[in-house]
Design an enzyme around this catalytic site. Structure first.
Site, PDB file in Angstrom:
ATOM      1  N   VAL A  11       0.828  -1.209   0.000  1.00  0.00           N
ATOM      2  CA  VAL A  11       0.000   0.000   0.000  1.00  0.00           C
ATOM      3  C   VAL A  11       0.867   1.264   0.000  1.00  0.00           C
ATOM      4  O   VAL A  11       0.637   2.180  -0.793  1.00  0.00           O
ATOM      5  CB  VAL A  11      -0.956  -0.004   1.218  1.00  0.00           C
ATOM      6  N   THR A 122      -5.276  -0.486   7.630  1.00  0.00           N
ATOM      7  CA  THR A 122      -6.602  -0.912   8.074  1.00  0.00           C
ATOM      8  C   THR A 122      -6.554  -1.111   9.589  1.00  0.00           C
ATOM      9  O   THR A 122      -5.805  -1.974  10.078  1.00  0.00           O
ATOM     10  CB  THR A 122      -6.978  -2.239   7.377  1.00  0.00           C
ATOM     11  N   GLU A 151      -7.545   2.453   2.736  1.00  0.00           N
ATOM     12  CA  GLU A 151      -7.189   2.197   1.337  1.00  0.00           C
ATOM     13  C   GLU A 151      -7.969   0.986   0.832  1.00  0.00           C
ATOM     14  O   GLU A 151      -8.082  -0.015   1.525  1.00  0.00           O
ATOM     15  CB  GLU A 151      -5.676   1.961   1.242  1.00  0.00           C
ATOM     16  N   GLU A 155      -4.375  -5.616  -4.836  1.00  0.00           N
ATOM     17  CA  GLU A 155      -3.090  -6.016  -5.410  1.00  0.00           C
ATOM     18  C   GLU A 155      -3.342  -6.553  -6.813  1.00  0.00           C
ATOM     19  O   GLU A 155      -4.370  -7.169  -7.076  1.00  0.00           O
ATOM     20  CB  GLU A 155      -2.437  -7.099  -4.532  1.00  0.00           C
ATOM     21  N   LYS A 207     -13.949   0.498   6.195  1.00  0.00           N
ATOM     22  CA  LYS A 207     -12.970  -0.419   5.579  1.00  0.00           C
ATOM     23  C   LYS A 207     -13.250  -1.875   5.983  1.00  0.00           C
ATOM     24  O   LYS A 207     -13.258  -2.774   5.137  1.00  0.00           O
ATOM     25  CB  LYS A 207     -11.548   0.013   6.003  1.00  0.00           C
ATOM     26  N   HIS A 254     -17.235 -15.606  -8.008  1.00  0.00           N
ATOM     27  CA  HIS A 254     -16.524 -16.704  -8.661  1.00  0.00           C
ATOM     28  C   HIS A 254     -16.199 -17.760  -7.618  1.00  0.00           C
ATOM     29  O   HIS A 254     -15.421 -17.506  -6.692  1.00  0.00           O
ATOM     30  CB  HIS A 254     -15.240 -16.195  -9.332  1.00  0.00           C
ATOM     31  N   CYS A 263      -5.498  -9.405   3.298  1.00  0.00           N
ATOM     32  CA  CYS A 263      -6.542  -8.565   3.920  1.00  0.00           C
ATOM     33  C   CYS A 263      -7.753  -9.333   4.432  1.00  0.00           C
ATOM     34  O   CYS A 263      -8.050  -9.288   5.625  1.00  0.00           O
ATOM     35  CB  CYS A 263      -6.996  -7.501   2.924  1.00  0.00           C
ATOM     36  N   LYS A 324      -3.856 -14.703  -5.440  1.00  0.00           N
ATOM     37  CA  LYS A 324      -4.582 -14.356  -6.666  1.00  0.00           C
ATOM     38  C   LYS A 324      -3.545 -14.015  -7.732  1.00  0.00           C
ATOM     39  O   LYS A 324      -2.353 -13.862  -7.413  1.00  0.00           O
ATOM     40  CB  LYS A 324      -5.557 -13.210  -6.435  1.00  0.00           C
TER      41      LYS A 324
HETATM   42  P1  NAD Z   1       3.278  -4.616   4.013  1.00  0.00           P
HETATM   43  O1  NAD Z   1       3.626  -5.582   5.071  1.00  0.00           O
HETATM   44  O2  NAD Z   1       3.490  -4.963   2.576  1.00  0.00           O
HETATM   45  O3  NAD Z   1       4.068  -3.235   4.250  1.00  0.00           O
HETATM   46  C1  NAD Z   1       4.210  -2.611   5.479  1.00  0.00           C
HETATM   47  C2  NAD Z   1       5.565  -1.899   5.479  1.00  0.00           C
HETATM   48  O4  NAD Z   1       5.647  -1.066   6.635  1.00  0.00           O
HETATM   49  C3  NAD Z   1       6.755  -2.847   5.562  1.00  0.00           C
HETATM   50  O5  NAD Z   1       7.646  -2.581   4.479  1.00  0.00           O
HETATM   51  C4  NAD Z   1       7.401  -2.538   6.921  1.00  0.00           C
HETATM   52  O6  NAD Z   1       8.796  -2.695   6.917  1.00  0.00           O
HETATM   53  C5  NAD Z   1       6.989  -1.098   7.112  1.00  0.00           C
HETATM   54  N1  NAD Z   1       6.985  -0.621   8.505  1.00  0.00           N
HETATM   55  C6  NAD Z   1       6.464  -1.223   9.606  1.00  0.00           C
HETATM   56  N2  NAD Z   1       6.638  -0.434  10.690  1.00  0.00           N
HETATM   57  C7  NAD Z   1       7.268   0.704  10.260  1.00  0.00           C
HETATM   58  C8  NAD Z   1       7.704   1.896  10.892  1.00  0.00           C
HETATM   59  N3  NAD Z   1       7.506   2.109  12.188  1.00  0.00           N
HETATM   60  N4  NAD Z   1       8.320   2.833  10.140  1.00  0.00           N
HETATM   61  C9  NAD Z   1       8.517   2.641   8.827  1.00  0.00           C
HETATM   62  N5  NAD Z   1       8.118   1.533   8.162  1.00  0.00           N
HETATM   63  C10 NAD Z   1       7.498   0.575   8.877  1.00  0.00           C
HETATM   64  O7  NAD Z   1       1.747  -4.222   4.273  1.00  0.00           O
HETATM   65  P2  NAD Z   1       0.647  -3.776   3.181  1.00  0.00           P
HETATM   66  O8  NAD Z   1       0.117  -4.955   2.479  1.00  0.00           O
HETATM   67  O9  NAD Z   1       1.184  -2.628   2.407  1.00  0.00           O
HETATM   68  O10 NAD Z   1      -0.506  -3.263   4.160  1.00  0.00           O
HETATM   69  C11 NAD Z   1      -0.383  -2.072   4.898  1.00  0.00           C
HETATM   70  C12 NAD Z   1      -1.742  -1.736   5.488  1.00  0.00           C
HETATM   71  O11 NAD Z   1      -2.671  -1.463   4.441  1.00  0.00           O
HETATM   72  C13 NAD Z   1      -2.371  -2.856   6.309  1.00  0.00           C
HETATM   73  O12 NAD Z   1      -3.075  -2.307   7.380  1.00  0.00           O
HETATM   74  C14 NAD Z   1      -3.318  -3.514   5.334  1.00  0.00           C
HETATM   75  O13 NAD Z   1      -4.395  -4.159   5.986  1.00  0.00           O
HETATM   76  C15 NAD Z   1      -3.808  -2.313   4.551  1.00  0.00           C
HETATM   77  N6  NAD Z   1      -4.253  -2.637   3.187  1.00  0.00           N
HETATM   78  C16 NAD Z   1      -3.566  -3.526   2.427  1.00  0.00           C
HETATM   79  C17 NAD Z   1      -3.986  -3.787   1.124  1.00  0.00           C
HETATM   80  C18 NAD Z   1      -3.251  -4.781   0.261  1.00  0.00           C
HETATM   81  O14 NAD Z   1      -3.782  -5.157  -0.775  1.00  0.00           O
HETATM   82  N7  NAD Z   1      -2.049  -5.223   0.634  1.00  0.00           N
HETATM   83  C19 NAD Z   1      -5.109  -3.131   0.610  1.00  0.00           C
HETATM   84  C20 NAD Z   1      -5.770  -2.200   1.404  1.00  0.00           C
HETATM   85  C21 NAD Z   1      -5.341  -1.958   2.698  1.00  0.00           C
END
Ligand code: NAD
Length: 440
Positions: A11, A122, A151, A155, A207, A254, A263, A324
């Protein structure tokens, strides 16, 4: 606008690159120094179509930079987004907010001048209140507003979702934040993306409610698929028949091996837990979680049945490992539970995925990874399609069927048609579809 993005994951990195592409000045930081180093060198740590190009264009244009030092980066920021992970807390299924709270403390210590702090992660209802409390406690003189801006990107289609969202939800309690958020999203406003302002707690719940609803929709059609198998009906026709009703809609209907990913599993669980704590249980969501869990074992039984009731000593080739297509994300992928169950039953498992094998290697023991569908299918007792990558939709079935020990195809995504596959000598099993009527 000067934007600081905390977290360079799926994200954070997409959001940072898109904000930069809108013309904002964006600094993206991550606590993982290796990730930042790689990004500075133009290496994208995840697979997301179009992201590499977007990052390098904006790096070259000087609108996007990657740093590890939050203190320095925050000095000029108008707005700070937190996009850190909120995984399931070990043991109880609540959202683990330790990364959010740690980021809030770091941000608090470095604040200078009025700053809007936005939770993009989230997070459960009330997290914004706690973030506000932490910042005030850490830095009593700080001038700030905490906003919720969940958000909704998917993906695999993250850039177009971010740039052309169905809606933008902004939850705020401090009116000063409204103008800042409006300015951040102005380029999307010009694209006519609906921006919804609401209270912070409502935004946080929107969300979870959205993800729970989508997970329920998938689970509903999966149960209909089971019923179709029992009653000799076709779930794809049922899905089409109900999906054409505009009140229902055709998306997320599907049938397949159950939802996975980074998520839905954690968010449905966290919502159910938070609702229990609030003495207002969400029983539909609780049932969704339980049904989806049991579906993983049911899929292993389906494969075992297709193998004649026993997989011990047999070689099962698994096509598709990510949760996926068009991502390399292996979090909670249905393939993980399926492969474990097949191994527990005594099967030897081979696997292939276009993008997920590096991540899968770290999660799967005893699996032999191949370089193509054809390589893993050779001499196998069964081939199982778990993820519907486009590359699997037009396989040379003649070649595969001839190379297998027994041409058994289990298609957990219904990407093939029974008659078409059987022409090549396969025994074919899919999800929620009837066996074709044989001529008398
Ligand atoms: P992710 O694990 O891919 O990325 C999180 C990043 O944050 C990591 O690179 C980690 O090193 C970094 N991080 C953690 N603590 C930190 C800090 N104190 N300072 C700096 N960096 C730090 O997670 P994601 O999939 O990007 O998800 C992030 C959030 O967004 C979650 O809450 C998730 O539920 C939500 N979200 C994800 C998606 C998705 O499709 N992946 C979609 C919508 C919402």
């Amino acid at each position: 606008m000067r934007v600081l993005m905390v977290g360079a994951g799926y994200v954070g990195l997409v959001s940072a690159a898109c904000f930069a592409d809108f013309g904002h000045q964006v600094v993206c930081i991550d606590s993982d120094a290796g990730k930042i180093e790689a990004l500075r060198g133009g290496k994208i740590p995840i697979y997301e179509p179009g992201l590499g190009e977007l990052v390098s264009t904006n790096l070259r244009a000087g609108r996007l930079s990657f740093e590890t030092d939050l203190k320095e980066a925050i000095a000029d920021a108008d707005v700070v987004f937190m996009a850190v992970g909120t995984p399931s807390r070990r043991g109880d299924g609540h959202a683990d907010l330790s990364h959010v709270y740690a980021a809030a403390r770091q941000i608090a210590g470095a604040l200078r001048g009025f700053t809007v702090i936005v939770t993009k992660s989230t997070v459960p209802v009330g997290t914004g209140d706690e973030v506000e409390r932490i910042i005030r406690e850490t830095n009593p003189d700080a001038d700030f507003a905490v906003v919720s801006n969940p958000e909704f990107l998917r993906e695999g289609a993250a850039i177009s979702d971010f740039k052309r969202p169905d809606r933008i939800v902004i939850g705020l309690e401090d009116e000063r934040a409204r103008a800042v958020m409006a300015e951040v999203y102005r380029p999307l406003y010009l694209n006519a993306a609906p921006i919804m302002y609401t209270a912070r707690r409502s935004a946080e719940l929107i969300k979870y409610a959205a993800n729970a609803y989508l997970a329920m929709k998938i689970t509903f059609i999966n149960e209909m698929a089971d019923l179709c198998e029992a009653l000799d009906a076709d779930v794809q026709d049922v899905a089409r028949g109900i999906g054409l009703d505009q009140r229902i809609g055709s998306k997320f209907l599907h049938a397949g091996p159950g939802y996975g990913g980074s998520c839905f599993p954690k968010d449905t669980m966290a919502l159910a837990k938070a609702a229990q704590d609030a003495a207002s249980p969400v029983r539909l969501v609780e049932a969704t979680v339980a049904i989806n869990d049991s579906r993983k074992r049911a899929m292993a039984r389906k494969v075992t049945a297709a193998c004649g009731g026993e997989v011990r000593g047999k070689t099962v080739a698994v096509l598709g490992l990510t949760f996926k297509p068009n991502t390399d994300d292996m979090r909670e992928a249905p393939s993980l539970a399926l492969i474990q169950a097949l191994q527990d039953g005594g099967a030897r498992v081979r696997a292939y995925d276009p993008e997920g094998m590096e991540g899968a290697r770290a999660l799967l023991d005893g699996v032999t990874f191949g370089n193509s569908p054809y390589e893993i299918a050779e001499s196998a007792d069964a081939l199982v399609i778990v993820t519907e990558w486009d590359a699997f939709r037009a396989l040379d079935l003649d070649r595969i069927g001839k190379s297998m020990k027994t041409p058994v195809l289990v298609d957990l995504r219904n990407i093939y048609k029974q008659g078409e596959v059987e022409k090549y000598g396969f025994t074919y099993t899919s999800v929620g579809r009837p066996r074709p009527k044989r001529a008398a």
